[in-house]
Design a protein around this motif. Structure first.
Motif, mmCIF file in Angstrom:
data_model
loop_
_atom_site.group_PDB
_atom_site.id
_atom_site.type_symbol
_atom_site.label_atom_id
_atom_site.label_comp_id
_atom_site.label_asym_id
_atom_site.label_seq_id
_atom_site.Cartn_x
_atom_site.Cartn_y
_atom_site.Cartn_z
ATOM 1 N N THR A 6 2.237 19.060 6.646
ATOM 2 C CA THR A 6 1.147 19.285 5.708
ATOM 3 C C THR A 6 1.692 18.902 4.341
ATOM 4 O O THR A 6 2.702 19.455 3.894
ATOM 5 N N VAL A 7 1.044 17.944 3.676
ATOM 6 C CA VAL A 7 1.569 17.412 2.418
ATOM 7 C C VAL A 7 0.552 17.578 1.293
ATOM 8 O O VAL A 7 -0.656 17.630 1.526
ATOM 9 N N ALA A 8 1.050 17.655 0.079
ATOM 10 C CA ALA A 8 0.188 17.791 -1.095
ATOM 11 C C ALA A 8 -0.368 16.445 -1.539
ATOM 12 O O ALA A 8 -1.479 16.372 -2.060
ATOM 13 N N ASP A 9 0.398 15.380 -1.339
ATOM 14 C CA ASP A 9 0.020 14.050 -1.830
ATOM 15 C C ASP A 9 0.402 13.019 -0.768
ATOM 16 O O ASP A 9 1.573 12.638 -0.653
ATOM 17 N N GLY B 4 -3.320 19.892 3.452
ATOM 18 C CA GLY B 4 -3.552 21.195 4.043
ATOM 19 C C GLY B 4 -5.027 21.522 4.093
ATOM 20 O O GLY B 4 -5.884 20.745 3.667
ATOM 21 N N GLY B 5 -5.312 22.676 4.603
ATOM 22 C CA GLY B 5 -6.693 23.104 4.673
ATOM 23 C C GLY B 5 -6.823 24.390 5.451
ATOM 24 O O GLY B 5 -5.858 24.927 5.979
ATOM 25 N N GLY B 6 -8.044 24.858 5.479
ATOM 26 C CA GLY B 6 -8.333 26.117 6.138
ATOM 27 C C GLY B 6 -8.466 25.982 7.643
ATOM 28 O O GLY B 6 -8.226 24.912 8.210
ATOM 29 N N PRO B 7 -8.859 27.070 8.260
ATOM 30 C CA PRO B 7 -9.015 27.086 9.713
ATOM 31 C C PRO B 7 -9.993 26.030 10.207
ATOM 32 O O PRO B 7 -10.902 25.612 9.496
ATOM 33 N N THR B 8 -9.767 25.604 11.443
ATOM 34 C CA THR B 8 -10.657 24.679 12.138
ATOM 35 C C THR B 8 -10.992 25.322 13.484
ATOM 36 O O THR B 8 -10.329 26.288 13.892
ATOM 37 N N PRO B 9 -11.982 24.807 14.200
ATOM 38 C CA PRO B 9 -12.341 25.435 15.473
ATOM 39 C C PRO B 9 -11.189 25.557 16.469
ATOM 40 O O PRO B 9 -11.140 26.508 17.249
ATOM 41 N N ASP B 10 -10.237 24.620 16.445
ATOM 42 C CA ASP B 10 -9.129 24.672 17.401
ATOM 43 C C ASP B 10 -7.935 25.483 16.908
ATOM 44 O O ASP B 10 -6.994 25.717 17.649
ATOM 45 N N LYS B 11 -7.951 25.916 15.653
ATOM 46 C CA LYS B 11 -6.947 26.839 15.100
ATOM 47 C C LYS B 11 -7.677 27.790 14.146
ATOM 48 O O LYS B 11 -7.535 27.737 12.935
ATOM 49 N N PRO B 12 -8.505 28.689 14.722
ATOM 50 C CA PRO B 12 -9.455 29.474 13.935
ATOM 51 C C PRO B 12 -8.850 30.444 12.919
ATOM 52 O O PRO B 12 -9.538 30.814 11.972
ATOM 53 N N HIS C 142 -0.483 24.554 4.660
ATOM 54 C CA HIS C 142 -0.082 24.221 3.293
ATOM 55 C C HIS C 142 1.369 23.787 3.299
ATOM 56 O O HIS C 142 2.141 24.157 4.189
ATOM 57 N N PRO C 143 1.761 22.984 2.309
ATOM 58 C CA PRO C 143 3.177 22.598 2.192
ATOM 59 C C PRO C 143 4.035 23.825 1.876
ATOM 60 O O PRO C 143 3.510 24.883 1.514
ATOM 61 N N PRO C 144 5.353 23.693 1.981
ATOM 62 C CA PRO C 144 6.243 24.819 1.662
ATOM 63 C C PRO C 144 5.999 25.334 0.244
ATOM 64 O O PRO C 144 5.672 24.560 -0.659
ATOM 65 N N THR C 145 6.164 26.628 0.069
ATOM 66 C CA THR C 145 5.976 27.226 -1.254
ATOM 67 C C THR C 145 7.268 27.799 -1.832
ATOM 68 O O THR C 145 7.356 28.010 -3.026
ATOM 69 N N ASP C 146 8.254 28.044 -0.991
ATOM 70 C CA ASP C 146 9.507 28.642 -1.449
ATOM 71 C C ASP C 146 10.674 27.781 -0.980
ATOM 72 O O ASP C 146 11.009 27.779 0.204
ATOM 73 N N PRO C 147 11.310 27.035 -1.887
ATOM 74 C CA PRO C 147 12.387 26.136 -1.462
ATOM 75 C C PRO C 147 13.640 26.852 -0.940
ATOM 76 O O PRO C 147 14.505 26.211 -0.350
ATOM 77 N N SER C 148 13.725 28.166 -1.135
ATOM 78 C CA SER C 148 14.924 28.873 -0.670
ATOM 79 C C SER C 148 14.778 29.405 0.753
ATOM 80 O O SER C 148 15.698 30.033 1.271
ATOM 81 N N THR C 149 13.624 29.177 1.392
ATOM 82 C CA THR C 149 13.459 29.603 2.780
ATOM 83 C C THR C 149 12.894 28.450 3.604
ATOM 84 O O THR C 149 12.204 27.578 3.092
ATOM 85 N N PRO D 112 9.295 14.974 -0.716
ATOM 86 C CA PRO D 112 8.564 15.280 -1.952
ATOM 87 C C PRO D 112 7.819 16.617 -1.948
ATOM 88 O O PRO D 112 7.561 17.178 -3.003
ATOM 89 N N ASP D 113 7.479 17.145 -0.768
ATOM 90 C CA ASP D 113 6.803 18.438 -0.696
ATOM 91 C C ASP D 113 7.786 19.591 -0.557
ATOM 92 O O ASP D 113 7.369 20.746 -0.504
ATOM 93 N N GLY D 114 9.064 19.295 -0.476
ATOM 94 C CA GLY D 114 10.071 20.346 -0.354
ATOM 95 C C GLY D 114 10.502 20.632 1.066
ATOM 96 O O GLY D 114 11.288 21.551 1.301
#
Length: 149
Positions: A20-23, A60-68, A73-80, A124-126
């Protein structure tokens, strides 16, 4: 685009890695221009063939019918990290030098871990990417077990 370039086996299975990438254009450029992959499909989803595998990228994005109940989303914390891409190479020093010259940012230079030489970089997304070269492993020398915690 040739059918053989797509990750679509006639029989059995093959493994791809979805990010899942931001750009999308920025990530596509990293995996093709820096790491040397081939763009198979530019968007929706972006597919880059890298060596004997494929990286599939979409925003990224919200739920879909096959993953309700799942949002992406891309990573938010580079230390984990809960997973990472593992790239095995024949010559880690040459890859480290070439990819650094092309803009890859490594956490450290290659380090000898007895079973292998390895280092890590981020896309680039971490996303964490391990780059490793089997050295001792091919001669029966294995890594130390993880420290108990």
């Amino acid at each position: 685009m040739l059918q053989d370039d797509l990750p679509a086996p006639d029989t059995g299975l093959l493994l791809t890695h979805f990010l899942t990438v931001a750009d999308v254009p920025r990530s596509r450029a990293f995996y093709s221009d820096v790491l040397g992959g081939t763009v198979v499909l530019a968007e929706n989803p972006c597919i880059v063939r890298l060596a004997n595998g494929w990286i599939i990228m979409n925003p990224g994005g919200g739920p879909t019918p096959d993953k309700p109940d799942v949002s992406l989303h891309p990573p938010t914390d580079p230390s984990t990290a809960t997973s990472f891409l593992n790239i095995r190479v024949a010559d880690i020093n040459a890859c480290h030098q070439l990819w650094s010259e092309k803009g890859a940012e490594f956490l450290t230079p290659p380090i000898d871990r007895k079973a292998e030489l390895r280092c890590y970089m981020r896309d680039p997304d971490g996303y964490l990417i391990e780059v490793g070269q089997a050295t001792g492993l091919t001669h029966g020398i294995f890594a130390d077990p993880p420290a108990s915690g």
